[in-house]
Design an enzyme around this catalytic site. Structure first.
Site, PDB file in Angstrom:
ATOM      1  N   ASP A   9      42.884  37.167  36.809  1.00 13.71           N
ATOM      2  CA  ASP A   9      43.432  37.219  35.457  1.00 13.71           C
ATOM      3  C   ASP A   9      42.291  37.492  34.481  1.00 13.71           C
ATOM      4  OD1 ASP A   9      44.437  36.662  32.946  1.00 13.71           O
ATOM      5  OD2 ASP A   9      45.404  34.796  33.543  1.00 13.71           O
ATOM      6  N   ASP A  33      48.174  42.552  27.514  1.00 12.82           N
ATOM      7  CA  ASP A  33      48.263  42.321  26.074  1.00 12.82           C
ATOM      8  C   ASP A  33      48.904  40.963  25.782  1.00 12.82           C
ATOM      9  OD1 ASP A  33      48.011  43.071  23.436  1.00 12.82           O
ATOM     10  OD2 ASP A  33      49.695  44.481  23.439  1.00 12.82           O
TER      11      ASP A  33
HETATM   12  N1  AR6 Z   1      44.750  40.252  33.996  1.00 14.04           N
HETATM   13  C1  AR6 Z   1      44.427  41.419  34.607  1.00 14.04           C
HETATM   14  N2  AR6 Z   1      45.319  42.401  34.831  1.00 14.04           N
HETATM   15  C2  AR6 Z   1      46.588  42.200  34.434  1.00 14.04           C
HETATM   16  C3  AR6 Z   1      47.014  41.013  33.779  1.00 14.04           C
HETATM   17  C4  AR6 Z   1      46.020  40.009  33.562  1.00 14.04           C
HETATM   18  N3  AR6 Z   1      46.310  38.865  32.963  1.00 14.04           N
HETATM   19  N4  AR6 Z   1      48.352  41.132  33.496  1.00 14.04           N
HETATM   20  C5  AR6 Z   1      48.751  42.329  33.957  1.00 14.04           C
HETATM   21  N5  AR6 Z   1      47.705  42.983  34.536  1.00 14.04           N
HETATM   22  P1  AR6 Z   1      49.827  46.573  31.441  1.00 14.04           P
HETATM   23  P2  AR6 Z   1      49.534  49.288  30.342  1.00 14.04           P
HETATM   24  C6  AR6 Z   1      47.655  44.321  35.158  1.00 14.04           C
HETATM   25  O1  AR6 Z   1      51.297  46.742  31.509  1.00 14.04           O
HETATM   26  O2  AR6 Z   1      50.090  49.908  31.562  1.00 14.04           O
HETATM   27  C7  AR6 Z   1      51.961  46.036  27.109  1.00 14.04           C
HETATM   28  O3  AR6 Z   1      53.260  45.608  26.794  1.00 14.04           O
HETATM   29  C8  AR6 Z   1      48.958  44.983  35.512  1.00 14.04           C
HETATM   30  O4  AR6 Z   1      49.426  44.509  36.762  1.00 14.04           O
HETATM   31  O5  AR6 Z   1      49.295  45.292  30.918  1.00 14.04           O
HETATM   32  O6  AR6 Z   1      48.315  49.908  29.701  1.00 14.04           O
HETATM   33  C9  AR6 Z   1      51.229  46.596  25.900  1.00 14.04           C
HETATM   34  O7  AR6 Z   1      51.597  45.956  24.705  1.00 14.04           O
HETATM   35  C10 AR6 Z   1      48.547  46.455  35.552  1.00 14.04           C
HETATM   36  O8  AR6 Z   1      47.948  46.767  36.822  1.00 14.04           O
HETATM   37  O9  AR6 Z   1      49.138  47.735  30.531  1.00 14.04           O
HETATM   38  C11 AR6 Z   1      51.616  48.031  25.910  1.00 14.04           C
HETATM   39  O10 AR6 Z   1      52.839  48.255  25.251  1.00 14.04           O
HETATM   40  C12 AR6 Z   1      47.474  46.567  34.488  1.00 14.04           C
HETATM   41  O11 AR6 Z   1      47.057  45.221  34.214  1.00 14.04           O
HETATM   42  C13 AR6 Z   1      51.771  48.343  27.384  1.00 14.04           C
HETATM   43  O12 AR6 Z   1      52.057  47.109  28.030  1.00 14.04           O
HETATM   44  C14 AR6 Z   1      47.922  47.205  33.185  1.00 14.04           C
HETATM   45  O13 AR6 Z   1      49.265  46.841  32.909  1.00 14.04           O
HETATM   46  C15 AR6 Z   1      50.474  48.860  27.967  1.00 14.04           C
HETATM   47  O14 AR6 Z   1      50.718  49.252  29.289  1.00 14.04           O
END
Ligand code: AR6
Length: 174
Positions: A9, A33
């Site tokens: 995380d 986020d």
């Molecule tokens: N730590 C590390 N990685 C994580 C965590 C965490 N706590 N939580 C999720 N991931 P995403 P995006 C992973 O959706 O695709 C949001 O709503 C996840 O499994 O967080 O850039 C924003 O507000 C995935 O592999 O980011 C935007 O609207 C990766 O982080 C939108 O999502 C990125 O997933 C951005 O989408």
């Protein structure tokens, strides 16, 4: 620069900066986020509101990056960047490259020496993990920066393994 891969995380990382996979509104969301704002507390959102009111009244453009302090997180700063939504019709990889470059540029401005990145765009924004990993690792290794310690914090085993395979495929840096 040392590049390491971790599974876990990103909100637990005590790096100088952690990168947030945000959206243009800077007002929070799901995934990374959501976790950053939840664990970091309301101070981060308050700073994001100020940024919207001052520099980014139209929102933070895709591919750009901006910093706030990190509130209750163990890091010092959060660097918010907006990844491109994946498209099969259009090649948006330059925007994803830009997220990593701009985040490291902002990190340099801050004087950060260690930065933790998530797999930007590889969650809600739909980027295939292997391509996301290739762009992420290829870009950070090509950037000239004062940052010495770059960590990719991958949330699940599959993402971690994909990054590992891609990193091995890139070979040694020297
Ligand atoms: N730590 C590390 N990685 C994580 C965590 C965490 N706590 N939580 C999720 N991931 P995403 P995006 C992973 O959706 O695709 C949001 O709503 C996840 O499994 O967080 O850039 C924003 O507000 C995935 O592999 O980011 C935007 O609207 C990766 O982080 C939108 O999502 C990125 O997933 C951005 O989408």
């Amino acid at each position: 620069m040392k590049v390491t891969l971790l599974q876990g995380d990103i909100t637990r990382q005590a790096t100088d900066a952690v990168v947030n996979a945000a959206n243009s509104s800077l007002m929070g969301g799901g995934g990374v986020d959501g976790a950053i704002h939840r664990r970091g507390g309301p101070g981060i959102l308050a700073e994001c509101r100020q940024l919207r009111a001052s520099r980014y009244d139209q929102g933070l453009p895709t591919g750009e990056a901006v910093a706030t302090t990190a509130g209750d997180l163990p890091a010092r700063w959060v660097i918010h960047t907006v990844g491109p939504i994946h498209s099969v019709r259009e090649d948006r990889s330059e925007l994803l490259v830009s997220c990593y470059r701009e985040s490291l540029r902002v990190a340099d401005e801050l004087g950060a020496r260690s930065v933790a990145f998530p797999a930007i765009s590889a969650g809600s924004f739909g980027w295939p993990m292997e391509d996301a990993a290739r762009i992420a690792l290829g870009t950070v290794r090509s950037v000239v920066t004062q940052v010495e310690d770059v960590r990719f914090v991958l949330f699940d085993t599959a993402a971690y393994q994909t990054f590992q395979q891609v990193l091995q495929g890139l070979g040694p840096t020297d």
